[in-house]
Design an enzyme around this catalytic site. Sequence first.
Site, short mmCIF file in Angstrom:
data_model
loop_
_atom_site.label_atom_id
_atom_site.label_comp_id
_atom_site.label_asym_id
_atom_site.label_seq_id
_atom_site.Cartn_x
_atom_site.Cartn_y
_atom_site.Cartn_z
N GLU A 185 -39.62 6.59 -19.18
CA GLU A 185 -40.92 6.73 -19.85
C GLU A 185 -42.01 7.05 -18.84
OE1 GLU A 185 -41.61 3.57 -22.84
OE2 GLU A 185 -43.68 3.51 -22.14
N ASP A 192 -46.24 7.06 -18.92
CA ASP A 192 -47.33 6.60 -19.79
C ASP A 192 -48.72 6.90 -19.27
OD1 ASP A 192 -45.59 5.11 -21.41
OD2 ASP A 192 -45.78 3.34 -20.12
N GLU A 249 -52.11 5.14 -20.68
CA GLU A 249 -52.63 4.19 -21.67
C GLU A 249 -54.12 4.01 -21.44
OE1 GLU A 249 -48.86 1.35 -22.71
OE2 GLU A 249 -50.02 0.82 -20.95
N ARG A 296 -44.63 -0.35 -12.89
CA ARG A 296 -45.19 0.54 -11.85
C ARG A 296 -46.60 0.98 -12.24
NH1 ARG A 296 -39.66 2.50 -12.41
NH2 ARG A 296 -38.48 1.79 -10.59
#
Length: 293
Positions: A105, A107, A109, A133
């Site tokens: 994944e 991301d 956010e 991470r």
Amino acid sequence: MAHWLSSSLVLLLCFAISTIAKPSSFSFKDNFDVMFADDHFKTSSDGQVWSLYLDKETGCGFQTKQRYRFGWFSMKLKLVGGDSAGVVTAFYMCSDLGAGPERDELDFEFLGNRTGQPYTIQTNVYKGGVGGREMRHMLWFDPTEDFHTYSLLWNNHTIVFFVDRVAIREYKNNVAESNDFFPNEKPMYMFSSIWNADDWATRGGLEKTDWKKAPFVSSYKDFNVDGCQWEDPYPACVSTTAEHWWDQYQAWTLTDSQQQDFSWVGRNLVIYDYCNDYERYPKLPPECALHSD
Ligand SMILES: *[C@@H]1O[C@H](CO)[C@@H](O)[C@H](O)[C@H]1NC(C)=O
Ligand SMILES: *[C@@H]1O[C@H](CO)[C@@H](O)[C@H](O)[C@H]1NC(C)=O
């Protein structure tokens, strides 16, 4: 509530008619599916702007129909304005449709905040279900006032997170033999969603979502993917052709001017980097030794 639901039906209807009348440059329906809560998703009458709604009942999300391995993935977002504490909007790529234990994944956010307090942007990388991470950055603009472009460049050498074409994070594949930290095998879908995360998002969960301000709305436009659409059997997405610029040598490292912007971001806007968090990681993960320069 009832009001925006009914107007969303009208808008959806208009959208259906306008796509028949005039084939639009880009169609949501051809490229995406709504993942959950169809009635919390709206499109503008020309079909070009999409909005996700969050209220006490539910958030909403959409995903690409296709998976990709490597490429350039980009979208313009305008985030929830005003009092958005506790609300998280995400733009991400993931190998799984659910949050599977082995997923890869990438991301972005966006963590909401109280009125007048700045948004922060959190990025993360998962490989084989292992994340942790995180980096967090301040932005140099108010992301709720207008649309801004958030992009990912992903190839077998690097993953770069861009905001308005400024590289804010570079995640390199520097260990030839070990592949425990760099997602490069599994093709990924692209997603976006909005949800309530007031258990952690704003000041570590101290600031709660104010439901009197609902619904919370994030808007999207100008989705752009220039990447390798996955086709079985593996490895259909390895390419050396010049059109596939995202795989080419020039895209393995930042250009000089990208590097300058990136250094400026590093000096001024980073508020958290897991690679500096010795309390959390007394022994830093191996990729941390490689990405500092
Ligand atoms: C990607 O890089 C790894 C080294 O990290 C290498 O073993 C692998 O063959 C490369 N794969 C592709 C598709 O280039
Ligand atoms: C919200 O605003 C506060 C105060 O300015 C800041 O410390 C914090 O990083 C901001 N963002 C989040 C997600 O809490």
